[in-house]
Design an enzyme around this catalytic site. Sequence first.
Site, short mmCIF file in Angstrom:
data_model
loop_
_atom_site.label_atom_id
_atom_site.label_comp_id
_atom_site.label_asym_id
_atom_site.label_seq_id
_atom_site.Cartn_x
_atom_site.Cartn_y
_atom_site.Cartn_z
CG ASP A 1 -1.70 -1.30 1.34
OD1 ASP A 1 -2.63 -1.49 0.55
OD2 ASP A 1 -1.34 -2.14 2.19
CD GLU B 1 -1.25 -2.72 -6.95
OE1 GLU B 1 -2.22 -3.30 -6.41
OE2 GLU B 1 -1.35 -1.55 -7.40
O1 TRH Z 1 4.48 -6.18 0.61
P1 TRH Z 1 3.47 -6.70 -0.33
O2 TRH Z 1 2.99 -8.05 -0.10
O3 TRH Z 1 2.28 -5.71 -0.31
C1 TRH Z 1 0.92 -5.79 -0.54
C2 TRH Z 1 0.15 -5.53 0.69
O4 TRH Z 1 0.04 -6.75 1.39
C3 TRH Z 1 -1.19 -4.99 0.36
O5 TRH Z 1 -2.04 -4.93 1.47
C4 TRH Z 1 -1.79 -5.79 -0.76
O6 TRH Z 1 -2.98 -5.25 -1.06
C5 TRH Z 1 -0.88 -5.74 -1.94
O7 TRH Z 1 0.38 -6.34 -1.60
C6 TRH Z 1 -1.42 -6.40 -3.17
O8 TRH Z 1 4.06 -6.64 -1.83
P2 TRH Z 1 4.42 -5.44 -2.82
O9 TRH Z 1 3.20 -4.79 -3.32
O10 TRH Z 1 5.31 -6.01 -3.82
O11 TRH Z 1 5.21 -4.40 -1.94
C7 TRH Z 1 6.52 -4.61 -1.52
C8 TRH Z 1 7.28 -3.31 -1.57
O12 TRH Z 1 8.52 -3.44 -0.91
C9 TRH Z 1 7.60 -2.86 -2.98
O13 TRH Z 1 7.43 -1.45 -3.06
C10 TRH Z 1 9.05 -3.22 -3.15
C11 TRH Z 1 9.57 -3.00 -1.77
N1 TRH Z 1 10.81 -3.69 -1.41
C12 TRH Z 1 11.91 -2.93 -1.10
O14 TRH Z 1 11.87 -1.68 -1.18
N2 TRH Z 1 13.06 -3.54 -0.71
C13 TRH Z 1 13.17 -4.89 -0.63
O15 TRH Z 1 14.24 -5.42 -0.28
C14 TRH Z 1 12.01 -5.67 -0.97
C15 TRH Z 1 12.09 -7.17 -0.90
C16 TRH Z 1 10.85 -5.04 -1.34
#
Ligand code: TRH
Length: 387
Positions: free
Chosen positions: A24, A282
């Site tokens: 989010d 996402e």
């Molecule tokens: O963390 P997520 O699973 O997030 C979500 C939430 O659960 C939300 O409620 C849900 O609705 C949505 O998914 C679909 O996965 P996401 O979206 O990939 O977010 C992870 C973020 O973390 C992304 O911006 C990348 C970042 N990230 C880093 O900045 N550094 C890292 O080392 C990693 C592994 C990720």
Amino acid sequence: MSLSDAAPAFDWDIFCRVVDNFGDIGVCWRLAKALAHDHGCAVRLWVDDWATFARLCPAARDARDGLRAEGVDVRRWCEPFPRVRPARAVVEAFACEPPECYVEAMAACAPRPQWINLEYLSAEDWVEGCHGLASPHPRLPLAKRFCFPGFTARTGGLLRERGLIAARERFQADAAAQREWLAGLGLPAVPEGARLVSLFAYEQPGLPALLQRWAEAPQPTVLLVPEGRVLGDVLRFFGRGDGRPGDMLAAGRLTTVILPFLASADYDRLLWACDLNFVRGEDSFVRAQWAARPFVWHIYEQDEAVHHDKLEAFVARFVAGLDGEAAAALRAFWLAWNGAGDAAAAWPAFEAALARLAPHVCRWSDELARFQDLASTLVQFSAPAVK
Ligand code: TRH
């Protein structure tokens, strides 16, 4: 003079409630930066979970209730909500509902701010029909427009900041820069011919069996795992109770390195450097597509298994143009990775398809990059109020 008569100090207010994990705020933070950097807008981002935000923006660790970072004013969204002049345009992320007093203030502004609800990403067909629809407020003279990100020209597009594709191409064309960057992560030289894999996923009970295959394979695998929910399954394979960033674990031809949770720009570089990326949710799912390398999506689980339709809708779009055998292998492996099958059993066919998938993902990424990006769509939605 009341607050609603004063000229707005901000072009955009973005409201974000962290439901869980990082997606989010990951999306909202990226959008805020794109509006500020690429469109020259004054952006204020309200987030209710400061600790999660600080994982993505380390400068926020030392700030209590607000800071200015990367050209964006970030404020803690707390109650009671302060009396502020609404921005010219307001993004409510994922139907999070701005505070009542803020909505009242919007209704009292002249002109009234544009109000946009930014929805979750989906490749399903119905998205095109709902993108851009407006819904009137039941009581106040306001309407909320719905913006759906998506994979076609008739949706809001995807977040893609200016210069992203060129930066990725430069990095991927520069083997020395990649080596230097990987060394900076504390990684030893990657063995000749090894497959470099990044792993970001939710819990994966089937992972140890897959890691066993990689350990026994003729080709070496170097697996890079930023700290997170899947780490327990990785450690289970190695018979370890705990692990910390910097730990290196080896079994047969598999070498695993635990990484810290990376800063956003470094996470992009990780995706650009790897031959195969496991992503989730996402935002990382979108970043993997801009990385133009084969990837596997662990979709966020939703009630009543609605995520299965979302997964199938994306797979159907994504494999168009891929040969039937590779498409079937991808689908089987992705479904197994999402709990409908055995990932270790589906791996050999998926691995055999990787060589054909690699150019396919490049074409896919190029095609997506031809559509308008999401920040530009929002700027268009907000016209004429915002530059
Ligand atoms: O963390 P997520 O699973 O997030 C979500 C939430 O659960 C939300 O409620 C849900 O609705 C949505 O998914 C679909 O996965 P996401 O979206 O990939 O977010 C992870 C973020 O973390 C992304 O911006 C990348 C970042 N990230 C880093 O900045 N550094 C890292 O080392 C990693 C592994 C990720």
